[in-house]
Write a protein that holds these residues in place. Sequence first.
Motif, PDB file in Angstrom:
ATOM      1  N   UNK A   1      -6.993  10.326   8.489  1.00 23.08           N
ATOM      2  CA  UNK A   1      -8.023  10.367   8.052  1.00 23.08           C
ATOM      3  C   UNK A   1      -8.383  10.942   6.718  1.00 23.08           C
ATOM      4  N   UNK A   2      -9.592  10.355   6.030  1.00 21.40           N
ATOM      5  CA  UNK A   2      -9.845  10.878   4.411  1.00 21.40           C
ATOM      6  C   UNK A   2     -10.940  11.531   4.684  1.00 21.40           C
ATOM      7  N   UNK A   3     -10.729  13.210   3.944  1.00 23.27           N
ATOM      8  CA  UNK A   3     -11.910  13.830   4.066  1.00 23.27           C
ATOM      9  C   UNK A   3     -12.310  14.022   2.678  1.00 23.27           C
ATOM     10  N   UNK A   4     -13.380  14.863   2.329  1.00 20.64           N
ATOM     11  CA  UNK A   4     -13.984  15.247   1.230  1.00 20.64           C
ATOM     12  C   UNK A   4     -13.006  15.899   0.396  1.00 20.64           C
ATOM     13  N   UNK A   5     -12.839  15.383  -1.077  1.00 20.05           N
ATOM     14  CA  UNK A   5     -12.158  15.872  -1.808  1.00 20.05           C
ATOM     15  C   UNK A   5     -10.527  15.565  -1.949  1.00 20.05           C
ATOM     16  N   UNK A   6     -10.232  14.794  -0.807  1.00 18.21           N
ATOM     17  CA  UNK A   6      -9.003  14.184  -0.776  1.00 18.21           C
ATOM     18  C   UNK A   6      -8.433  13.004  -1.820  1.00 18.21           C
ATOM     19  N   UNK A   7      -7.278  13.375  -2.411  1.00 19.95           N
ATOM     20  CA  UNK A   7      -6.913  12.335  -3.508  1.00 19.95           C
ATOM     21  C   UNK A   7      -6.975  10.827  -2.616  1.00 19.95           C
ATOM     22  N   UNK A   8      -7.695   9.678  -3.344  1.00 19.38           N
ATOM     23  CA  UNK A   8      -7.457   8.404  -2.677  1.00 19.38           C
ATOM     24  C   UNK A   8      -7.164   7.600  -3.700  1.00 19.38           C
ATOM     25  N   UNK A   9      -6.707   6.356  -3.287  1.00 21.55           N
ATOM     26  CA  UNK A   9      -6.489   5.196  -4.137  1.00 21.55           C
ATOM     27  C   UNK A   9      -7.455   4.108  -3.971  1.00 21.55           C
ATOM     28  N   UNK A  10      -8.151   3.810  -4.999  1.00 19.44           N
ATOM     29  CA  UNK A  10      -9.230   2.758  -4.793  1.00 19.44           C
ATOM     30  C   UNK A  10      -8.275   1.470  -5.392  1.00 19.44           C
ATOM     31  N   UNK A  11      -8.272   0.582  -4.396  1.00 18.15           N
ATOM     32  CA  UNK A  11      -7.548  -0.730  -4.767  1.00 18.15           C
ATOM     33  C   UNK A  11      -8.611  -1.743  -4.879  1.00 18.15           C
ATOM     34  N   UNK A  12      -8.260  -2.543  -6.376  1.00 18.38           N
ATOM     35  CA  UNK A  12      -9.083  -3.551  -6.718  1.00 18.38           C
ATOM     36  C   UNK A  12      -8.296  -4.929  -7.017  1.00 18.38           C
ATOM     37  N   UNK A  13      -8.769  -5.872  -6.706  1.00 24.92           N
ATOM     38  CA  UNK A  13      -7.987  -7.268  -7.083  1.00 24.92           C
ATOM     39  C   UNK A  13      -8.745  -7.949  -8.177  1.00 24.92           C
ATOM     40  N   UNK A  14      -8.294  -8.330  -9.251  1.00 28.17           N
ATOM     41  CA  UNK A  14      -8.869  -8.665 -10.364  1.00 28.17           C
ATOM     42  C   UNK A  14      -8.426 -10.163 -10.581  1.00 28.17           C
ATOM     43  N   UNK A  15      -9.434 -10.936 -10.884  1.00 36.37           N
ATOM     44  CA  UNK A  15      -9.053 -12.394 -10.906  1.00 36.37           C
ATOM     45  C   UNK A  15      -9.681 -12.912 -12.413  1.00 36.37           C
ATOM     46  N   UNK A  16      -8.871 -13.490 -13.256  1.00 36.32           N
ATOM     47  CA  UNK A  16      -9.409 -14.129 -14.586  1.00 36.32           C
ATOM     48  C   UNK A  16      -9.872 -15.222 -14.584  1.00 36.32           C
ATOM     49  N   UNK A  17     -11.256 -15.397 -14.748  1.00 34.66           N
ATOM     50  CA  UNK A  17     -12.027 -16.544 -14.819  1.00 34.66           C
ATOM     51  C   UNK A  17     -12.103 -17.200 -16.261  1.00 34.66           C
ATOM     52  N   UNK A  18     -12.808 -18.296 -16.414  1.00 32.23           N
ATOM     53  CA  UNK A  18     -12.444 -18.928 -17.840  1.00 32.23           C
ATOM     54  C   UNK A  18     -13.441 -17.889 -18.944  1.00 32.23           C
ATOM     55  N   UNK A  19     -14.465 -17.433 -18.496  1.00 33.00           N
ATOM     56  CA  UNK A  19     -15.131 -16.336 -19.638  1.00 33.00           C
ATOM     57  C   UNK A  19     -15.603 -15.163 -18.944  1.00 33.00           C
TER      58      UNK A  19
END
Length: 71
Positions: A1-19
């Motif tokens: 369980x994640x609680x307030x003030x815990x260190x967390x990893x925010x995971x993002x997937x990035x896609x490269x589009x033409x512009x």
Amino acid sequence: MIDSRDRVDVVLDVYVEEDAYRVRMVGVFQPGQPVPPVPAGATRNTVQTFLDVKIDVRAFALGRTVGNGDR
């Protein structure tokens, strides 16, 4: 369980589009917790932060480093 003030990893997937870059948030995970695999065509960025703690981050770089560090 994640609680307030815990260190967390925010995971993002990035896609490269033409512009542009398209960013999809995968989720917020406890450090070391398994995350879904990276989808085809995406690169993965993980931002470490603290839940419920205000951090003044104005921006961060997305994408790949090319050559001498130019984007």
